[in-house]
Motif scaffolding. Sequence first.
Motif, PDB file in Angstrom:
ATOM      1  N   TYR A 142      -2.539   5.507   6.989  1.00  0.00           N
ATOM      2  CA  TYR A 142      -3.433   5.558   6.004  1.00  0.00           C
ATOM      3  C   TYR A 142      -4.044   3.984   5.694  1.00  0.00           C
ATOM      4  CZ  TYR A 142      -6.411   6.202   1.725  1.00  0.00           C
ATOM      5  OH  TYR A 142      -7.208   6.063   0.800  1.00  0.00           O
ATOM      6  N   PHE A 200      -6.890   9.908  -0.092  1.00  0.00           N
ATOM      7  CA  PHE A 200      -5.834   9.922   0.661  1.00  0.00           C
ATOM      8  C   PHE A 200      -5.511  11.654   0.777  1.00  0.00           C
ATOM      9  CE2 PHE A 200      -0.884  10.457   0.453  1.00  0.00           C
ATOM     10  CZ  PHE A 200      -0.687  10.079   1.784  1.00  0.00           C
ATOM     11  N   LEU A 228       0.959   4.151  -3.049  1.00  0.00           N
ATOM     12  CA  LEU A 228       0.791   5.586  -2.460  1.00  0.00           C
ATOM     13  C   LEU A 228       1.858   6.416  -3.049  1.00  0.00           C
ATOM     14  CD1 LEU A 228      -1.115   5.332   0.723  1.00  0.00           C
ATOM     15  CD2 LEU A 228      -2.095   5.965  -1.233  1.00  0.00           C
ATOM     16  N   ARG A 251      -3.724  13.072  -7.551  1.00  0.00           N
ATOM     17  CA  ARG A 251      -4.706  12.391  -7.963  1.00  0.00           C
ATOM     18  C   ARG A 251      -5.601  12.560  -9.359  1.00  0.00           C
ATOM     19  NH1 ARG A 251      -6.725   7.275  -6.935  1.00  0.00           N
ATOM     20  NH2 ARG A 251      -9.023   7.323  -7.663  1.00  0.00           N
ATOM     21  N   CYS A 257       0.872  -1.130  -0.202  1.00  0.00           N
ATOM     22  CA  CYS A 257      -0.217   0.173  -0.039  1.00  0.00           C
ATOM     23  C   CYS A 257       0.930   1.326  -0.060  1.00  0.00           C
ATOM     24  CB  CYS A 257      -0.978   0.151   1.366  1.00  0.00           C
ATOM     25  SG  CYS A 257      -2.196  -1.307   1.191  1.00  0.00           S
ATOM     26  N   ALA A 274       1.520   7.326   5.027  1.00  0.00           N
ATOM     27  CA  ALA A 274       0.871   6.248   4.251  1.00  0.00           C
ATOM     28  C   ALA A 274       0.598   4.989   5.080  1.00  0.00           C
ATOM     29  CB  ALA A 274       1.841   6.000   2.847  1.00  0.00           C
ATOM     30  N   ASN A 327       1.495   6.775  -6.594  1.00  0.00           N
ATOM     31  CA  ASN A 327       0.354   7.615  -7.029  1.00  0.00           C
ATOM     32  C   ASN A 327       0.194   9.097  -6.711  1.00  0.00           C
ATOM     33  OD1 ASN A 327      -0.586   5.204  -8.003  1.00  0.00           O
ATOM     34  ND2 ASN A 327      -2.162   4.950  -6.374  1.00  0.00           N
ATOM     35  N   TYR A 371      -5.679   3.090  -6.080  1.00  0.00           N
ATOM     36  CA  TYR A 371      -5.584   3.153  -4.580  1.00  0.00           C
ATOM     37  C   TYR A 371      -5.423   4.515  -4.140  1.00  0.00           C
ATOM     38  CZ  TYR A 371      -4.527   1.974   0.371  1.00  0.00           C
ATOM     39  OH  TYR A 371      -4.406   2.073   1.883  1.00  0.00           O
ATOM     40  N   GLY A 372      -6.014   4.969  -3.101  1.00  0.00           N
ATOM     41  CA  GLY A 372      -5.647   6.480  -2.415  1.00  0.00           C
ATOM     42  C   GLY A 372      -6.656   7.506  -2.835  1.00  0.00           C
TER      43      GLY A 372
END
Length: 263
Positions: free
Chosen positions: A74, A92, A51, A116, A47, A71, A54, A88-89
């Motif tokens: 999260y 976030f 992140l 994002r 994960c 991260a 991303n 994913y995220g």
Amino acid sequence: MNGSLAAFQDAFVAALTDVPDSAAGALAELVAQPGFAVYRNTLIKGCVDALRANFPAAERLVGAEWFAAAAALYAREKPPRSGPLLEYGEDFPAFLQGFEPAQALPYLAGVAQLDRLWLEVFSAVEQPVVALAALATQTPEQLARQPLVPRAALRWRWFAGLPVYSIWSCTREQREVPTALVWQGEGVLLSRSAGRIGWQSLQRAGCVFLDACAAGRSLEQASELALEVQPELDFNDLLGRLLAAGAFAALVPTTQSTLRKPS
């Protein structure tokens, strides 16, 4: 084993992310085994790595160690439930907005939002761009009534009071953020054209105009809303920039059908 397979899977994921009292019965016996920690650590690391990939600008701003710690927290709160890690995220940026150690960096959540949006532009479906010839053939009255639909591979955002775009673009391009940065609101436009993603600054009126276009307003209505928030706006320049960026999808041809009464 009691419960459905779906319930067991949910409990298994919860146990992987250290949710208290998430394991019971047969699952509790599994979690108690020393080897289970390997699965837990592997999930969290995956994960965190996702992140990092991303949200590259956000990570560069705070450093690898700070980002990894945030991260990991999260990931324990919101583990991936489905889909590829490219997605994913999604929330976030909202996590960073409320993250106490990030309060000294009020622009960090906005920078993460732009990371994002870049991903959303990257993964959006391909659509043909509106042809200038299609607009040129319309009368002024027709053009005023014409709605312009933003393409799927287009994103825009206004950040009130914060120079988020300047910070993000410098960080994304690995340039130094100017020390004499003007602390004021900024907007940004991200678009994908011919497989390449570009970004540019966008005034508040431009964001309002695109919001109106996305809501289905006509060109005349959208331009009026833009001019309300910025009366000195050079609308022809704005529209030219948006068309050059491939902001709008191709026009949907309208057809007229003749209804015949049954004889």
